[in-house]
Design a protein around this motif. Structure first.
Motif, mmCIF file in Angstrom:
data_model
loop_
_atom_site.group_PDB
_atom_site.id
_atom_site.type_symbol
_atom_site.label_atom_id
_atom_site.label_comp_id
_atom_site.label_asym_id
_atom_site.label_seq_id
_atom_site.Cartn_x
_atom_site.Cartn_y
_atom_site.Cartn_z
ATOM 1 N N HIS A 56 4.457 -9.303 -2.533
ATOM 2 C CA HIS A 56 4.568 -7.983 -3.139
ATOM 3 C C HIS A 56 3.343 -7.121 -2.798
ATOM 4 O O HIS A 56 3.467 -5.959 -2.409
ATOM 5 C CB HIS A 56 4.721 -8.163 -4.654
ATOM 6 C CG HIS A 56 5.036 -6.906 -5.404
ATOM 7 N ND1 HIS A 56 5.038 -6.859 -6.771
ATOM 8 C CD2 HIS A 56 5.337 -5.649 -4.992
ATOM 9 C CE1 HIS A 56 5.334 -5.630 -7.166
ATOM 10 N NE2 HIS A 56 5.518 -4.869 -6.093
ATOM 11 N N HIS A 60 3.031 -3.647 -0.444
ATOM 12 C CA HIS A 60 2.336 -2.395 -0.783
ATOM 13 C C HIS A 60 1.307 -2.031 0.291
ATOM 14 O O HIS A 60 1.192 -0.876 0.681
ATOM 15 C CB HIS A 60 1.621 -2.534 -2.134
ATOM 16 C CG HIS A 60 2.514 -2.314 -3.321
ATOM 17 N ND1 HIS A 60 2.223 -1.419 -4.326
ATOM 18 C CD2 HIS A 60 3.689 -2.887 -3.666
ATOM 19 C CE1 HIS A 60 3.189 -1.440 -5.248
ATOM 20 N NE2 HIS A 60 4.086 -2.340 -4.871
ATOM 21 N N CYS A 123 5.256 1.300 -9.624
ATOM 22 C CA CYS A 123 5.771 0.046 -9.085
ATOM 23 C C CYS A 123 6.807 -0.560 -10.029
ATOM 24 O O CYS A 123 6.700 -0.411 -11.243
ATOM 25 C CB CYS A 123 4.594 -0.911 -8.879
ATOM 26 S SG CYS A 123 5.060 -2.555 -8.332
ATOM 27 N N GLY A 124 7.772 -1.256 -9.466
ATOM 28 C CA GLY A 124 8.847 -1.844 -10.268
ATOM 29 C C GLY A 124 8.487 -3.164 -10.926
ATOM 30 O O GLY A 124 9.252 -3.688 -11.758
ATOM 31 N N HIS A 129 1.313 -8.972 -8.780
ATOM 32 C CA HIS A 129 0.548 -8.677 -7.570
ATOM 33 C C HIS A 129 -0.566 -9.692 -7.405
ATOM 34 O O HIS A 129 -1.105 -10.205 -8.390
ATOM 35 C CB HIS A 129 -0.088 -7.280 -7.646
ATOM 36 C CG HIS A 129 0.849 -6.199 -7.230
ATOM 37 N ND1 HIS A 129 1.117 -5.924 -5.907
ATOM 38 C CD2 HIS A 129 1.598 -5.349 -7.959
ATOM 39 C CE1 HIS A 129 1.994 -4.930 -5.848
ATOM 40 N NE2 HIS A 129 2.307 -4.561 -7.066
HETATM 41 ZN ZN LIG Z 1 5.681 -2.763 -6.144
#
Ligand SMILES: [Zn+2]
Length: 147
Positions: A56, A60, A123-124, A129
């Motif tokens: 993830h 990004h 962000c979903g 992260h």
């Molecule tokens: Zn994201």
């Protein structure tokens, strides 16, 4: 129902040697534009997979770093198997150019201090992260490209 062929389902994942960049599709639009899809394979299929948090964060980071190096990128998306990314773009770009952009982008990941767009607004799944993980995998992939 129309018969469709999915390119990646025909690829023998036992016969590839990751990391690599491969052409995975080409569409010519009715107006004559070329749309290309590339398979950016970072991990050897069925032998390794990038953790979701690291993948993830890599998504990004590479979303920005690859666009800084390659024009007309439509999308860069992680594969469900977590072994790499698909890159879609308008126009032809050589595999060497894509690979060079990927390698220098991964080098930039190693020097990154913060992942961008990691708030609930941007962000979903902002809790999932890992910049540490992204760097660890980037280092592993870079070592693979040097071999
Ligand atoms: Zn994201």
């Amino acid at each position: 129902m129309k018969e469709v062929e999915v390119e990646s389902f025909k690829l023998d994942h036992r016969k590839v040697d990751a990391p690599y960049v491969r052409e995975a599709g080409k569409i010519i639009t009715p107006s004559g534009d070329v749309i290309k899809k590339y398979d950016l394979r970072l991990m050897q299929p069925n032998q390794g997979a990038i953790s979701t948090a690291a993948l993830h964060s890599l998504e990004h980071l590479l979303a920005k770093y690859m666009r800084q190096r390659i024009d007309n990128i439509i999308d860069l998306s992680p594969m469900g198997c977590r072994t790499g990314f698909y890159l879609s773009k308008i126009g032809e770009t050589s595999l060497e150019t894509i690979e060079e952009a990927l390698v220098t982008s991964l080098q930039e990941v190693l020097a990154t201090k913060e992942v961008q767009a990691t708030t609930a607004k941007e962000c979903g799944n902002y809790r999932d992260h890992s910049l540490f993980g992204a760097k660890e995998y980037a280092q592993q992939v870079l070592a693979g490209f040097k071999e």
